[in-house]
Design a protein around this motif. Sequence first.
Motif, PDB file in Angstrom:
ATOM      1  N   THR A 196       0.836  -1.196   0.000  1.00  0.00           N
ATOM      2  CA  THR A 196       0.000   0.000   0.000  1.00  0.00           C
ATOM      3  C   THR A 196       0.874   1.251   0.000  1.00  0.00           C
ATOM      4  N   ALA A 197       1.772   1.334   0.978  1.00  0.00           N
ATOM      5  CA  ALA A 197       2.621   2.526   1.083  1.00  0.00           C
ATOM      6  C   ALA A 197       3.728   2.517   0.034  1.00  0.00           C
ATOM      7  N   GLU A 221       9.818  -5.713  -4.142  1.00  0.00           N
ATOM      8  CA  GLU A 221       8.589  -6.341  -3.620  1.00  0.00           C
ATOM      9  C   GLU A 221       8.727  -7.864  -3.708  1.00  0.00           C
ATOM     10  N   ALA A 222       8.378  -8.531  -2.610  1.00  0.00           N
ATOM     11  CA  ALA A 222       8.491  -9.994  -2.577  1.00  0.00           C
ATOM     12  C   ALA A 222       7.505 -10.665  -3.533  1.00  0.00           C
ATOM     13  N   TRP A 230       0.789 -14.192   2.511  1.00  0.00           N
ATOM     14  CA  TRP A 230       1.921 -14.677   3.319  1.00  0.00           C
ATOM     15  C   TRP A 230       1.559 -15.893   4.178  1.00  0.00           C
ATOM     16  N   LEU A 284       1.958  -9.054  -2.818  1.00  0.00           N
ATOM     17  CA  LEU A 284       1.701  -8.589  -4.175  1.00  0.00           C
ATOM     18  C   LEU A 284       2.084  -7.111  -4.242  1.00  0.00           C
ATOM     19  N   CYS A 287      -1.779  -5.270   0.789  1.00  0.00           N
ATOM     20  CA  CYS A 287      -3.113  -5.629   1.286  1.00  0.00           C
ATOM     21  C   CYS A 287      -4.228  -4.918   0.537  1.00  0.00           C
ATOM     22  N   ASN A 312      -8.114  -6.219   0.567  1.00  0.00           N
ATOM     23  CA  ASN A 312      -8.865  -5.696   1.700  1.00  0.00           C
ATOM     24  C   ASN A 312     -10.339  -5.546   1.327  1.00  0.00           C
ATOM     25  N   ALA A 313     -11.146  -5.180   2.312  1.00  0.00           N
ATOM     26  CA  ALA A 313     -12.591  -5.135   2.082  1.00  0.00           C
ATOM     27  C   ALA A 313     -13.034  -3.800   1.486  1.00  0.00           C
ATOM     28  N   MET A 352     -13.187  -0.903   2.487  1.00  0.00           N
ATOM     29  CA  MET A 352     -13.927   0.060   3.312  1.00  0.00           C
ATOM     30  C   MET A 352     -13.022   1.252   3.518  1.00  0.00           C
ATOM     31  N   VAL A 397      13.452  -8.989   0.703  1.00  0.00           N
ATOM     32  CA  VAL A 397      14.549  -8.276   1.376  1.00  0.00           C
ATOM     33  C   VAL A 397      14.889  -8.986   2.682  1.00  0.00           C
ATOM     34  N   ALA A 450       1.982   0.973   7.994  1.00  0.00           N
ATOM     35  CA  ALA A 450       1.127   0.906   9.191  1.00  0.00           C
ATOM     36  C   ALA A 450       1.931   0.710  10.476  1.00  0.00           C
ATOM     37  N   HIS A 477     -10.725   2.055   9.858  1.00  0.00           N
ATOM     38  CA  HIS A 477      -9.999   1.143   8.972  1.00  0.00           C
ATOM     39  C   HIS A 477      -8.674   1.788   8.567  1.00  0.00           C
ATOM     40  N   THR A 478      -7.686   0.949   8.275  1.00  0.00           N
ATOM     41  CA  THR A 478      -6.309   1.453   8.324  1.00  0.00           C
ATOM     42  C   THR A 478      -5.682   1.800   6.970  1.00  0.00           C
ATOM     43  N   ALA A 479      -6.337   1.446   5.858  1.00  0.00           N
ATOM     44  CA  ALA A 479      -5.677   1.689   4.567  1.00  0.00           C
ATOM     45  C   ALA A 479      -5.522   3.185   4.278  1.00  0.00           C
TER      46      ALA A 479
END
Length: 631
Positions: A66-67, A87-88, A114, A136, A140, A144-145, A147, A277, A598, A608-610
């Motif tokens: 996300t970030a 990115e993994a 994961w 990915l 997330c 994510n949902a 929201m 990493v 986060a 919600h945290t996104a």
Amino acid sequence: MNALRNALMGGKGKHSRLLGGSAATVAALYVVWKWANKEEPRGKLITVLEDVADQEYDVIVVGGGTAGCVLASRLSENPLIKVLLLEAGQSGKDNPNTFIPCAYNKYWNSEHEWGMFTEPQEYATNRKVYWPRGKLLGGCTNMNASMFHYGAPSDYDEWAKLQKGQPGAQDWSYSAFHPYFNKFEKFSPAQAWPGVDVTLRGAEGLVHTGHHSYFGPYTKDFLKASRAAGIEHSDDVNTHKGTLGVTKGRRVTSESAYLTPDVLARSNLKVATGAYVNRVLFDGVGSSVRAVGVEFRDATGAVFSCKARKEVVLAAGAIHTPQILMLSGVGPADHLKSVDVTVVADIPGVGSGLKDHAVIDTRYANKYSDTLDYLQPKTLGHSAKFANALLKYQLTGTGPLSTNIVEAAAFLRSDDPALFPPEKFTAETTPEDTTTGEAAPDLEMFLSVIAYKDSGLTAFEYPGEYTFGMHAVCLRPKSSGTIRLKSNNPADAPLIDPHYLEDQNDVKTLVRGLRLIDATVKQEPLASRINHLGDTYPDLQHDLSKKTDAELEQFVRENISTLYHPACTARMAPLADGGVVDPFLRVHGIPNLRVADASVFPSIVAGHTAAPVYAIAEKASDLINQDIKIL
Ligand SMILES: Cc1cc2nc3c(=O)[nH]c(=O)nc-3n(C[C@H](O)[C@H](O)[C@H](O)COP(=O)(O)OP(=O)(O)OC[C@H]3O[C@@H](n4cnc5c(N)ncnc54)[C@H](O)[C@@H]3O)c2cc1C
């Protein structure tokens, strides 16, 4: 193409079969045909890691979630800054599990997730709780949902206060930080929801938000019943009172929004996927320690490295960022020594302070055949409905498949006397006020379009065809846990221990949540939906009102799950207060190592945290640009 087939046929997850029956197969073939005719250019993602190794970059961003996608995109706007994003996982952009809004649980237990569980939770009957996380590009936001929630303004004022006057502290207060929410957001107003003040919402950003295009009759009933239960309605998703889902038909991820083909075409940006990493590399000792690069590996275990001229930025999320810090020697010295990691900087707060939003799920049998159980078909009838929905989605981008599963939610206070009248709810059952202000919630309640258990990982006992779920979330948990290393091997998953329900206040909050669920489902028109044939099934919760508080507490402990919001594991706070980064997001004592995801939440927001992660990443990009001064 494989991705589409896997999505439709269920991928690897043991409970992820999405499609069955011949009608559905016809629809699936149609979708395959459409799909084959509309692939977009993938840009220049680098999958051979030799192509990025042994080189020097100005900024290396670790984790393209996300970030991470925001950071890579914003930083590379300046053609003079050479940026590497590692990115993994792989791209999620063309995967139907990403872009079909309701398909996100098809990622569970797949190669793009994961696959982690918590340690046994002592206060939750020693269960290990499943914690899905996206592996990915876009992290997330692929699963994510959807929201979309800014959170309460006073939550950010608390963030600023927790910085105790360090330089930059006030820049995190809501009034100062709010422009970063507006910066990433492009809000589409809808006629049906006229109550949104668009001047408070972003109009020019890269992340499209809005009210959800699918809004089923059960959700309308939920809104009416909530009002009848005493909950005020709000059209605006971003107040403390009410919220409705987000994107229009197709999910937006941070990859799709920020790593467009034009961005990927920039000559100063390299994006490598399949790059795990291992650690940050340092030079110097004591106060002169500087991050100089990173070591990473591919899926075969081959190890590479590259150099950072200016900065390394960790954006691997609230579980892996502290893991990488500790593998690099930055963390609690005693713990690092216990797993044979050489200490570079003794920062006790790394991996401590873990917070998550615990959720309690309840299930109801639905008398009407209008909930979306057919998204997981059990019967031929389900399969036919699913095929119709699939076709509609493919042709119009709308219909049941564009649901985000949770189409409406309520944000509440567990001490609200209108919801929990003192004559019925005694003072000792009232949770302590953990909120950041009078207009901030500590409890969320929502309805899901299908009932589920354990995040959908295990089936529940009820043979009927139609169900709905009701859920309560503890938004301001007092329990707090840790991320620790299992060993110094980067391939070992870290130990996740959220200490769910250790603090009795969290239990009290969730018991109130269950009482509110019960009061809400007893209101019309929701009450008429309940199919009483389900009354005797132990996995359905038609009988909450017959339970004592002690029985509800036991139910909470036996069934607690995650709302997938881990945060606060590399907190922005003074070192003496368990902080890991300063208000400029620089790791204490290592000024060219930053964290932006986060992990840095100073305290968990009551929402919600996104959205706050997007805003943090936008702000971090500005902070880095200001500091590295490449004009
Ligand atoms: C199932 C689910 C539902 C959710 N629902 C909502 C919702 O409806 N609304 C909402 O606001 N929030 C929701 N969230 C939470 C929200 O999506 C997250 O808080 C937010 O996306 C986290 O962003 P992040 O950048 O911190 O981490 P992530 O998005 O997890 O990004 C971390 C990235 O780092 C990568 N990475 C990790 N380790 C390494 C390594 N060693 N090397 C290289 N790369 C690495 C990961 O693969 C990942 O891509 C949900 C989350 C989940 C999982």
